[in-house]
Write an enzyme that holds these catalytic residues in place. Structure first.
Site, PDB file in Angstrom:
ATOM      1  N   ALA A   1       1.015  -1.454   0.147  1.00 46.80           N
ATOM      2  CA  ALA A   1      -0.096   0.232   0.183  1.00 46.80           C
ATOM      3  C   ALA A   1       0.494   1.106  -0.274  1.00 46.80           C
ATOM      4  O   ALA A   1       2.463   1.517   0.201  1.00 46.80           O
ATOM      5  CB  ALA A   1      -1.045  -0.454   1.355  1.00 46.80           C
TER       6      ALA A   1
ATOM      7  N   GLU B   1       0.240  -9.083  -1.147  1.00 45.39           N
ATOM      8  CA  GLU B   1      -2.010  -9.900  -0.573  1.00 45.39           C
ATOM      9  C   GLU B   1      -2.442 -10.067  -1.889  1.00 45.39           C
ATOM     10  O   GLU B   1      -3.173 -10.289  -2.025  1.00 45.39           O
ATOM     11  CB  GLU B   1      -2.422  -8.767   0.465  1.00 45.39           C
ATOM     12  CG  GLU B   1      -2.248  -8.725   1.746  1.00 45.39           C
ATOM     13  CD  GLU B   1      -2.176  -7.941   2.517  1.00 45.39           C
ATOM     14  OE1 GLU B   1      -2.188  -6.389   2.647  1.00 45.39           O
ATOM     15  OE2 GLU B   1      -3.476  -7.936   4.216  1.00 45.39           O
TER      16      GLU B   1
ATOM     17  N   GLY C   1       0.485  -5.267   1.110  1.00 41.58           N
ATOM     18  CA  GLY C   1      -0.197  -5.015   0.188  1.00 41.58           C
ATOM     19  C   GLY C   1       0.092  -5.605  -0.819  1.00 41.58           C
ATOM     20  O   GLY C   1      -0.880  -6.750  -1.607  1.00 41.58           O
TER      21      GLY C   1
HETATM   22  N1  3HC Z   1       4.771   3.217   0.224  1.00 40.26           N
HETATM   23  C1  3HC Z   1       4.917   4.833   0.065  1.00 40.26           C
HETATM   24  N2  3HC Z   1       6.279   5.267  -0.659  1.00 40.26           N
HETATM   25  C2  3HC Z   1       7.122   3.787   0.190  1.00 40.26           C
HETATM   26  C3  3HC Z   1       6.779   2.674   0.052  1.00 40.26           C
HETATM   27  C4  3HC Z   1       5.242   2.167   0.654  1.00 40.26           C
HETATM   28  N3  3HC Z   1       4.845   1.343   0.845  1.00 40.26           N
HETATM   29  N4  3HC Z   1       8.063   1.859   0.162  1.00 40.26           N
HETATM   30  C5  3HC Z   1       9.261   2.231  -0.400  1.00 40.26           C
HETATM   31  N5  3HC Z   1       9.062   3.816  -0.414  1.00 40.26           N
HETATM   32  C6  3HC Z   1       9.479   4.979  -0.788  1.00 40.26           C
HETATM   33  C7  3HC Z   1      10.363   5.716   0.217  1.00 40.26           C
HETATM   34  O1  3HC Z   1       9.643   6.350   1.070  1.00 40.26           O
HETATM   35  C8  3HC Z   1      11.855   5.816  -0.744  1.00 40.26           C
HETATM   36  O2  3HC Z   1      11.223   7.129  -0.973  1.00 40.26           O
HETATM   37  P1  3HC Z   1      12.286   8.056  -0.425  1.00 40.26           P
HETATM   38  O3  3HC Z   1      13.267   7.277  -1.860  1.00 40.26           O
HETATM   39  O4  3HC Z   1      11.261  10.154  -1.336  1.00 40.26           O
HETATM   40  O5  3HC Z   1      13.020   8.695   0.771  1.00 40.26           O
HETATM   41  C9  3HC Z   1      11.516   5.149  -2.435  1.00 40.26           C
HETATM   42  O6  3HC Z   1       9.863   4.736  -1.549  1.00 40.26           O
HETATM   43  C10 3HC Z   1      12.755   4.173  -1.861  1.00 40.26           C
HETATM   44  O7  3HC Z   1      12.481   3.160  -0.622  1.00 40.26           O
HETATM   45  P2  3HC Z   1      14.101   2.882  -0.143  1.00 40.26           P
HETATM   46  O8  3HC Z   1      14.662   3.961   0.518  1.00 40.26           O
HETATM   47  O9  3HC Z   1      13.397   2.614   1.463  1.00 40.26           O
HETATM   48  O10 3HC Z   1      14.186   1.991  -1.025  1.00 40.26           O
HETATM   49  P3  3HC Z   1      14.660   0.718  -0.947  1.00 40.26           P
HETATM   50  O11 3HC Z   1      15.254   0.206  -1.832  1.00 40.26           O
HETATM   51  O12 3HC Z   1      16.005   0.464   0.530  1.00 40.26           O
HETATM   52  O13 3HC Z   1      14.018  -0.446  -0.426  1.00 40.26           O
HETATM   53  C11 3HC Z   1      11.478  -1.491   0.059  1.00 40.26           C
HETATM   54  C12 3HC Z   1      12.164  -0.889  -1.224  1.00 40.26           C
HETATM   55  C13 3HC Z   1      12.151  -2.749   0.455  1.00 40.26           C
HETATM   56  C14 3HC Z   1      10.338  -1.608  -0.591  1.00 40.26           C
HETATM   57  C15 3HC Z   1      11.319  -0.579   1.484  1.00 40.26           C
HETATM   58  O14 3HC Z   1      10.923   0.329   1.369  1.00 40.26           O
HETATM   59  C16 3HC Z   1      10.045  -0.871   2.156  1.00 40.26           C
HETATM   60  O15 3HC Z   1      10.582  -1.889   3.204  1.00 40.26           O
HETATM   61  N6  3HC Z   1       8.927  -0.886   2.037  1.00 40.26           N
HETATM   62  C17 3HC Z   1       7.319  -0.448   2.317  1.00 40.26           C
HETATM   63  C18 3HC Z   1       7.190  -2.019   2.732  1.00 40.26           C
HETATM   64  C19 3HC Z   1       6.144  -1.778   3.073  1.00 40.26           C
HETATM   65  O16 3HC Z   1       6.078  -2.192   4.594  1.00 40.26           O
HETATM   66  N7  3HC Z   1       4.599  -2.015   3.017  1.00 40.26           N
HETATM   67  C20 3HC Z   1       4.108  -2.433   3.203  1.00 40.26           C
HETATM   68  C21 3HC Z   1       2.861  -0.818   3.198  1.00 40.26           C
HETATM   69  S1  3HC Z   1       1.375  -1.248   4.266  1.00 40.26           S
HETATM   70  C22 3HC Z   1      -0.312  -1.618   3.288  1.00 40.26           C
HETATM   71  O17 3HC Z   1       0.460  -2.460   2.696  1.00 40.26           O
HETATM   72  C23 3HC Z   1      -1.010  -1.983   4.164  1.00 40.26           C
HETATM   73  C24 3HC Z   1      -1.724  -3.435   3.471  1.00 40.26           C
HETATM   74  O18 3HC Z   1      -1.779  -4.331   4.556  1.00 40.26           O
HETATM   75  C25 3HC Z   1      -3.235  -2.974   3.442  1.00 40.26           C
END
Ligand code: 3HC
Ligand code: NAI
Length: 719
Positions: free
Chosen positions: A61, A103, A100
């Site tokens: 998400a 998912e 997500g």
């Molecule tokens: N939403 C929005 N922005 C995101 C994002 C997300 N899910 N994941 C990463 N980004 C953004 C970061 O903020 C960053 O932005 P910036 O360049 O402006 O700082 C950019 O993408 C790159 O991210 P990273 O610097 O972290 O890049 P890496 O390559 O080191 O890592 C990653 C990539 C492994 C995808 C890491 O970003 C990460 O762990 N992201 C979060 C994943 C996450 O927690 N997803 C679950 C979301 S909640 C959800 O899905 C709810 C659902 O169940 C309904």
């Protein structure tokens, strides 16, 4: 958005396009819904493949959308529609499928992953649970124990592990989309009933109740007050005990509770804060995006005590060649043995070969002549460190970066000992240095952007979260620790016990209260610093003068313990008693209680009842107040830097976002008002006097934390 194309004649290919991680934003969700409708309505299309552009399936998400109004098609019905589709849908997972994103893949009928892909449900780390059916589908697919592990920890698994769990159907080393398209062609027209995970029964082990009980107890023990891990267990239990639709209803209820909790807001803030610290800047205007680091191939560590050993291990494990230097053969051999053991244990855990051959040991400082960067970790003694920096400057090849792991000494004084002060920075690791994630990169007035960029990059390469901070006594972390420790001591003088203060702080979420932490670190460390500062003096005059030094209130309690040889865990006695020196099990010590009674009697202090609120407010608000001073002084560029330092270096509970974020949840006006109250009661304690920046922020209507930098800029320009 999502792009729709028809490939190989009969496969509808949906490509998620939302750089950098193909987060499932409103536009992407709309794109998927539209593309699916098209694929299902085109008679030529017999099957569908969903993939992400640029070799990334999806990061889940879009976290940026969480704070705002929900728009676009919701995720849950979208995933249900994919699962219910009459044509097979195959997820082609490259890079990552997280939250997500996974998912969505679980809603597809088949999952093909590249061998280098990683998948996981990290929602718990954002204070959430997999709320788009993940908590209900994953246990049905891979079983309750494995699902509980993945969902409650948020850990990512490799494609190989995912295949073992049955989470993906196939892995490939080739082009995943091509493989998935061919697969989709093969399964076209086959019945799909057995491929819809929501219709699977949730297979439970016979002792499932015991399992849930055990996991719940573990989670409660380690959560330190975070509610999401508990909700994750409850959601998986719903999958195990309820029909799918009712389980989804329970998932929705739990998610709604989490979504409205302050914890998810704090954790989302922290997610972005962690990334913001990489975009460092210096008061000179130098920045991360305009300052290029120089590559480091070979590094040296001088001084192989507690810290030097950990730093050497961290460097060697990351693949750097290291020259490790001690004073004498005996210390060197002891260090070599300890370092080899640490490397071997680490390698065994990670299933790799230990990097023993990366390290060359020696007692001669000349052996560092050809390294690119040196990290000094000798005793915390300015005269000794100055000498070492002079030697390094004479010995090292031109251009070598000289870094100090000092916990708080003046980096500038060290830089002045060298030919090239611009190449000197602090690299302040935290103990144990091969484990703790935090690195403070300290720039002095002469440090060049090149040196800062190089230290920041090296930190990243060895797996640290690096934060660039200015040079002052204690830098950011230890400077803020001082008023916190000081208040804890004052509270003892006024009637509290170490156990009570620690209990309040641990209930707040710290891994350890202030006194248990001090016993672990060693009380003698601070004592030596206070002696060097002329604060801790043997046999001070009795009476008020003992408790008032250099014009401010002072508590000699820590000094008095040290004079008795009570240095904490290492001596088996400190603020607590331990079974034996080195033991970690702290027990209340009746001796300490009588000592406190006698101390109070000697200073005519009357013990009063101190409540939870006072402990929290005095310890935390004084620390937060120092944080505002640090921002005002430009030592930290923004509140995110402070918060990241405190979470990674000082076990501040992540679900409270860090001290500066916490201040916003309390309300800046309340923090100000309470500090004023306590300062009035203790006018001889300057750390309780609210600082100007806090007043200015309250005066400008307590703007959200993301806007503080503007106010800080204004305050600093007026100085
Ligand atoms: N939403 C929005 N922005 C995101 C994002 C997300 N899910 N994941 C990463 N980004 C953004 C970061 O903020 C960053 O932005 P910036 O360049 O402006 O700082 C950019 O993408 C790159 O991210 P990273 O610097 O972290 O890049 P890496 O390559 O080191 O890592 C990653 C990539 C492994 C995808 C890491 O970003 C990460 O762990 N992201 C979060 C994943 C996450 O927690 N997803 C679950 C979301 S909640 C959800 O899905 C709810 C659902 O169940 C309904
Ligand atoms: P330590 O006392 O465990 O080790 C220091 C080592 O340096 C000793 O082994 C000593 O033999 C060696 N040494 C002394 N002079 C030397 C020289 N001229 N050449 C080579 N080796 C020399 O100290 P510790 O705890 O490792 O601290 C080192 C530095 O790290 C200090 O500046 C300290 O403030 C800082 N630090 C310590 C932390 C901790 O928790 N211990 C945390 C963060 C920083």
């Amino acid at each position: 958005m999502a792009q729709y194309t028809r490939v190989s004649g009969s496969v509808g290919l949906i490509t998620l396009q939302s750089p950098p991680v193909n987060a499932l934003s409103a536009a992407v969700r709309q794109g998927i819904v539209d593309s699916m409708q098209r694929a299902l309505s085109e008679p030529e299309v017999k099957s569908v493949v969903i993939c992400g552009q640029n070799g990334i399936f999806s990061g889940g998400a879009d976290i940026k959308e969480f704070g705002g109004q929900m728009s676009g098609p919701p995720l849950i019905p979208m995933i249900h529609a994919i699962e219910a589709a009459s044509k097979p849908v195959v997820a082609a997972i490259e890079g990552i499928a997280l939250g997500g994103g996974l998912e969505l893949a679980l809603g597809c009928h088949y999952r093909i992953a590249h061998s280098k892909a990683r998948v996981g449900l990290p929602e718990v780390t954002l204070g959430l649970l997999p709320g788009a059916g993940g908590s209900q589908r994953l246990p049905r697919l891979i079983g309750v124990p494995a699902a509980l592990d993945l969902i409650t920890t948020g850990r990512y698994v490799t494609a190989a592990e995912a295949l073992k769990f049955g989470l993906v159907d196939q892995i490939t080393d080739h082009n995943t989309v091509n493989v998935a398209v061919k697969f989709a062609q093969r399964v076209a027209g086959q019945p799909l009933d057995a491929r819809r995970i929501s219709t699977y029964p949730c297979l439970c082990p016979p002792d499932v109740d015991v399992l849930f009980e055990e996991v719940m107890q573990r989670v409660r023990r380690t959560a330190r007050g975070a509610i999401a891990p508990i909700a994750c267990v409850q959601a998986v239990r719903a999958a195990a005990t309820l029909p799918y639709n009712q389980g989804m209803e329970r998932e929705r209820e739990l998610m709604a509770t989490l979504f409205t909790s302050g914890q998810t807001r704090a954790l989302q803030y922290f997610f972005f804060a962690q990334r913001a610290v990489g975009r460092w800047s210096m008061p000179s205007g130098a920045r991360w995006d305009t300052s290029k680091p120089r590559p480091v191939h070979k590094a040296a560590v001088i001084g192989l005590g507690t810290m030097g050993r950990g730093i050497t291990v961290a460097l060697a494990q990351a693949g750097f060649s290291v020259v490790a230097v001690e004073t004498q053969e005996k210390q060197l051999m002891e260090a070599k043995q300890a370092i080899s053991g640490m490397l071997e244990r680490g390698a065994k855990r990670r299933g790799v070969a230990p990097a023993l051959d990366k390290i060359n040991y020696g007692c001669n400082i000349q052996s560092v002549a050809d390294v690119d960067l040196v990290i000094e970790a000798v005793f915390e003694d300015m005269a000794l460190k100055k000498k070492v920096f002079q030697q390094l400057s004479a010995v090292c090849k031109p251009g070598t970066f000289l870094c100090s792991n000092t916990s708080g000494l003046d980096i500038d004084q060290l830089a002045c000992q060298t030919r090239n002060p611009e190449l000197v920075v602090g690299m302040h690791f935290f103990a144990p240095a091969h484990v703790m994630k935090l690195l403070e990169v300290v720039y002095g007035p002469k440090s060049s952007p090149l040196a800062v960029a190089t230290a920041m990059q090296l930190g990243k390469k060895i797996g640290k979260v690096s934060v660039a901070v200015g040079n002052c006594r204690g830098f950011v972390g230890n400077r803020m620790l001082k008023p916190y420790l000081e208040q804890a001591l004052f509270l003892l003088e006024e009637g509290a016990t170490p156990e009570f203060v620690d209990q309040v702080l641990e209930e707040f979420g710290f891994a350890m209260g202030v006194f248990r932490m001090s016993d672990l670190s060693g009380l003698d460390v601070g004592w030596k610093v206070r002696m060097a500062d002329g604060l801790a003096v043997p046999n001070p005059t009795t009476g008020q003068a003992t408790r008032l030094r250099q014009g401010r209130r002072y508590s000699p309690l820590g000094d008095l313990l040290c004079e008795q040889g009570r240095f904490g865990q290492k001596t088996g006695r400190g603020w607590y008693q331990y079974n034996k020196p080195g033991s970690q099990v702290a027990k209340p010590d009746p001796w300490l209680h009588s000592f406190l009674d006698e101390y109070r009697a000697r200073h005519t202090l009357v013990a009063r009842r101190i409540d939870h609120q006072e402990v929290l407010e005095r310890c935390l608000y004084s620390m937060i107040n120092e944080g505002f001073r640090i921002l005002e002084d430009g030592i930290a560029a923004g509140p995110e830097d402070i918060d990241v330092i405190y979470v990674f270096g000082y076990s501040w509970p992540r679900h409270r976002g860090g001290p500066m974020f916490y201040a916003t949840t309390v309300g800046l006006n309340k923090v100000l008002e309470r500090l004023e109250h306590y300062h009035q009661a203790h006018p001889d304690v300057p750390s309780l006097q609210p600082c100007d920046l806090l007043r200015k922020l309250v005066g400008s209507g307590s703007p959200p934390i993301q806007k503080w930098r503007e106010v800080i800029k204004k305050v600093r320009s007026q100085l």
